[in-house]
Design a protein around this motif. Structure first.
Motif, PDB file in Angstrom:
ATOM      1  N   ALA A  69       5.526   4.881  -5.339  1.00 29.36           N
ATOM      2  CA  ALA A  69       6.006   4.590  -6.692  1.00 29.36           C
ATOM      3  C   ALA A  69       4.954   4.812  -7.759  1.00 29.36           C
ATOM      4  N   GLY A  70       3.686   4.917  -7.358  1.00 32.06           N
ATOM      5  CA  GLY A  70       2.632   5.105  -8.340  1.00 32.06           C
ATOM      6  C   GLY A  70       2.181   3.792  -8.958  1.00 32.06           C
ATOM      7  N   ARG A  71       1.168   3.899  -9.811  1.00 28.34           N
ATOM      8  CA  ARG A  71       0.603   2.697 -10.430  1.00 28.34           C
ATOM      9  C   ARG A  71       1.650   1.954 -11.263  1.00 28.34           C
ATOM     10  N   GLY A  72       2.501   2.692 -11.954  1.00 26.46           N
ATOM     11  CA  GLY A  72       3.491   2.041 -12.806  1.00 26.46           C
ATOM     12  C   GLY A  72       4.514   1.229 -12.050  1.00 26.46           C
ATOM     13  N   GLY A  73       4.664   1.508 -10.751  1.00 28.46           N
ATOM     14  CA  GLY A  73       5.621   0.752  -9.958  1.00 28.46           C
ATOM     15  C   GLY A  73       5.179  -0.653  -9.621  1.00 28.46           C
ATOM     16  N   ARG A  74       3.867  -0.920  -9.719  1.00 30.78           N
ATOM     17  CA  ARG A  74       3.332  -2.269  -9.467  1.00 30.78           C
ATOM     18  C   ARG A  74       3.851  -2.817  -8.130  1.00 30.78           C
ATOM     19  N   ALA A  75       3.602  -2.019  -7.073  1.00 30.56           N
ATOM     20  CA  ALA A  75       4.192  -2.319  -5.767  1.00 30.56           C
ATOM     21  C   ALA A  75       3.751  -3.664  -5.210  1.00 30.56           C
ATOM     22  N   ALA A  76       2.496  -4.049  -5.438  1.00 33.04           N
ATOM     23  CA  ALA A  76       2.023  -5.328  -4.905  1.00 33.04           C
ATOM     24  C   ALA A  76       2.826  -6.488  -5.484  1.00 33.04           C
ATOM     25  N   GLU A  77       3.142  -6.406  -6.773  1.00 34.89           N
ATOM     26  CA  GLU A  77       3.920  -7.470  -7.401  1.00 34.89           C
ATOM     27  C   GLU A  77       5.387  -7.398  -6.996  1.00 34.89           C
ATOM     28  N   VAL A  78       5.924  -6.187  -6.953  1.00 37.11           N
ATOM     29  CA  VAL A  78       7.344  -6.035  -6.614  1.00 37.11           C
ATOM     30  C   VAL A  78       7.613  -6.544  -5.204  1.00 37.11           C
ATOM     31  N   TYR A  79       6.840  -6.079  -4.238  1.00 39.90           N
ATOM     32  CA  TYR A  79       7.079  -6.506  -2.861  1.00 39.90           C
ATOM     33  C   TYR A  79       6.699  -7.971  -2.657  1.00 39.90           C
ATOM     34  N   GLY A  80       5.643  -8.424  -3.349  1.00 45.42           N
ATOM     35  CA  GLY A  80       5.296  -9.839  -3.237  1.00 45.42           C
ATOM     36  C   GLY A  80       6.419 -10.741  -3.704  1.00 45.42           C
ATOM     37  N   ALA A  81       7.062 -10.361  -4.806  1.00 41.44           N
ATOM     38  CA  ALA A  81       8.165 -11.170  -5.320  1.00 41.44           C
ATOM     39  C   ALA A  81       9.347 -11.196  -4.360  1.00 41.44           C
ATOM     40  N   THR A  82       9.583 -10.084  -3.644  1.00 42.94           N
ATOM     41  CA  THR A  82      10.746 -10.053  -2.741  1.00 42.94           C
ATOM     42  C   THR A  82      10.608 -11.035  -1.584  1.00 42.94           C
ATOM     43  N   PHE A  83       9.396 -11.483  -1.285  1.00 44.27           N
ATOM     44  CA  PHE A  83       9.221 -12.460  -0.212  1.00 44.27           C
ATOM     45  C   PHE A  83       9.797 -13.826  -0.578  1.00 44.27           C
ATOM     46  N   ALA A  84      10.180 -14.003  -1.841  1.00 44.17           N
ATOM     47  CA  ALA A  84      10.870 -15.240  -2.227  1.00 44.17           C
ATOM     48  C   ALA A  84      12.214 -15.379  -1.535  1.00 44.17           C
ATOM     49  N   LEU A  85      12.741 -14.279  -0.998  1.00 48.28           N
ATOM     50  CA  LEU A  85      13.995 -14.349  -0.243  1.00 48.28           C
ATOM     51  C   LEU A  85      13.865 -15.130   1.054  1.00 48.28           C
ATOM     52  N   LEU A  86      12.686 -15.119   1.653  1.00 48.62           N
ATOM     53  CA  LEU A  86      12.557 -15.598   3.026  1.00 48.62           C
ATOM     54  C   LEU A  86      12.523 -17.119   3.193  1.00 48.62           C
ATOM     55  N   PRO A  87      11.797 -17.886   2.375  1.00 54.46           N
ATOM     56  CA  PRO A  87      11.778 -19.334   2.607  1.00 54.46           C
ATOM     57  C   PRO A  87      13.147 -20.008   2.649  1.00 54.46           C
ATOM     58  N   PRO A  88      14.091 -19.695   1.732  1.00 56.30           N
ATOM     59  CA  PRO A  88      15.415 -20.334   1.847  1.00 56.30           C
ATOM     60  C   PRO A  88      16.153 -19.965   3.123  1.00 56.30           C
ATOM     61  N   LEU A  89      15.779 -18.858   3.740  1.00 53.27           N
ATOM     62  CA  LEU A  89      16.392 -18.457   5.002  1.00 53.27           C
ATOM     63  C   LEU A  89      15.694 -19.102   6.192  1.00 53.27           C
ATOM     64  N   LEU A  90      14.377 -19.169   6.141  1.00 53.68           N
ATOM     65  CA  LEU A  90      13.605 -19.652   7.282  1.00 53.68           C
ATOM     66  C   LEU A  90      13.667 -21.169   7.437  1.00 53.68           C
ATOM     67  N   LEU A  91      13.715 -21.881   6.329  1.00 54.00           N
ATOM     68  CA  LEU A  91      13.719 -23.350   6.426  1.00 54.00           C
ATOM     69  C   LEU A  91      14.913 -23.888   7.216  1.00 54.00           C
ATOM     70  N   PRO A  92      16.159 -23.436   6.948  1.00 54.15           N
ATOM     71  CA  PRO A  92      17.266 -23.922   7.783  1.00 54.15           C
ATOM     72  C   PRO A  92      17.116 -23.552   9.260  1.00 54.15           C
ATOM     73  N   LEU A  93      16.571 -22.372   9.549  1.00 59.64           N
ATOM     74  CA  LEU A  93      16.368 -21.984  10.947  1.00 59.64           C
ATOM     75  C   LEU A  93      15.340 -22.886  11.618  1.00 59.64           C
ATOM     76  N   ILE A  94      14.315 -23.268  10.884  1.00 56.95           N
ATOM     77  CA  ILE A  94      13.313 -24.185  11.434  1.00 56.95           C
ATOM     78  C   ILE A  94      13.938 -25.537  11.731  1.00 56.95           C
ATOM     79  N   GLY A 154       0.802  -1.213   0.000  1.00 54.30           N
ATOM     80  CA  GLY A 154       0.000   0.000   0.000  1.00 54.30           C
ATOM     81  C   GLY A 154       0.835   1.263   0.000  1.00 54.30           C
ATOM     82  N   LEU A 155       1.803   1.342   0.910  1.00 52.61           N
ATOM     83  CA  LEU A 155       2.663   2.527   0.958  1.00 52.61           C
ATOM     84  C   LEU A 155       3.585   2.601  -0.254  1.00 52.61           C
ATOM     85  N   GLY A 156       4.012   1.444  -0.747  1.00 56.38           N
ATOM     86  CA  GLY A 156       4.829   1.430  -1.951  1.00 56.38           C
ATOM     87  C   GLY A 156       4.059   1.949  -3.160  1.00 56.38           C
ATOM     88  N   PHE A 157       2.770   1.644  -3.218  1.00 51.79           N
ATOM     89  CA  PHE A 157       1.930   2.164  -4.296  1.00 51.79           C
ATOM     90  C   PHE A 157       1.820   3.681  -4.220  1.00 51.79           C
TER      91      PHE A 157
END
Length: 225
Positions: free
Chosen positions: A104-129, A98-101
């Motif tokens: 950055a405006g509509r052209g920034g597609r903040a929901a997609e950009v930030y959603g994609a960045t969450f791909a960083l977390l599973p490879p980090l969280l799984l070893p910790l688990i 929401g704040l990214g939108f």
């Protein structure tokens, strides 16, 4: 009769990249994303997967404190601990999108950009688990006779917060959140072509998202500090 020429059918837009492709090449990832059709819900799967794993990790970290001093225990308490972190993670994504939108405006597609960045977390969280399952839990202090249940649980949380695994989990989660914003800036810069828009889309949700991350580890942070 003269034959009427038909206009050529425009080719369909290319498929958007898979979220895992962000880890191998952010520049190529966002260029392909920019050529695809905008869909705000496209990368919700990495968000919910990261939220689920974050909840499981937190529940496992505080597992030694459940049921101490005669307090309630059982699966419901573990599920409640996991759900709290899961909710904060999803809420954090909504805040970032929401704040990214707004920045950055509509052209920034903040929901997609930030959603994609969450791909960083599973490879980090799984070893910790996995580590939280195989490593022995921290030694908890023995409560004095007559100590209130809440005091027993607070002392246990302090001990858990001071454990090496808790410190590493908090540090890596904060660093991963910062890395998400670095990638988001790259995405906004590519999609909007404006450094100003990219900075606004990145910096506007930065502090609130970091605060939410720390709130999720609040009980454990009390043990560290």
């Amino acid at each position: 009769m003269a034959r009427r020429d038909r206009a050529p059918t425009p080719p369909p837009p290319p498929d958007a990249p898979l979220p895992a492709e962000l880890l191998s090449g952010p520049g190529a990832f966002f260029r392909r994303l920019g050529a695809s059709e905008p869909r705000a819900w496209r990368y919700l799967a990495p968000v919910f997967l990261a939220a689920l794993l974050s909840g499981v990790l937190y529940a496992l970290l505080v597992r030694p404190t459940v049921g101490l001093g005669g307090g309630g225990g059982g699966p419901l308490v573990h599920a409640t601990n996991a759900f709290g972190t899961l909710f904060l993670t999803v809420f954090g994504y909504a805040l970032m999108a929401g704040l990214g939108f707004l920045g950055a405006g509509r052209g920034g597609r903040a929901a997609e950009v930030y959603g994609a960045t969450f791909a960083l977390l599973p490879p980090l969280l799984l070893p910790l688990i996995v580590l939280s399952l195989v490593l022995p839990g921290p030694a908890l202090p023995d409560p004095a006779p007559g100590t209130e249940i809440i005091d027993v649980q607070r002392a246990a949380l302090r001990a858990v917060g001071q454990s090496g695994l808790s410190r590493v989990s908090i540090l890596l989660t904060v660093l991963a959140t910062l890395a998400q914003f670095v990638l988001a800036y790259r995405g906004f810069r590519e999609l909007t072509g404006s450094r100003r828009r990219a900075l606004l889309g990145t910096l506007t949700p930065l502090v609130p998202a970091l605060l939410l991350t720390l709130v999720g580890f609040g009980p454990l942070l009390a043990g560290i500090f």
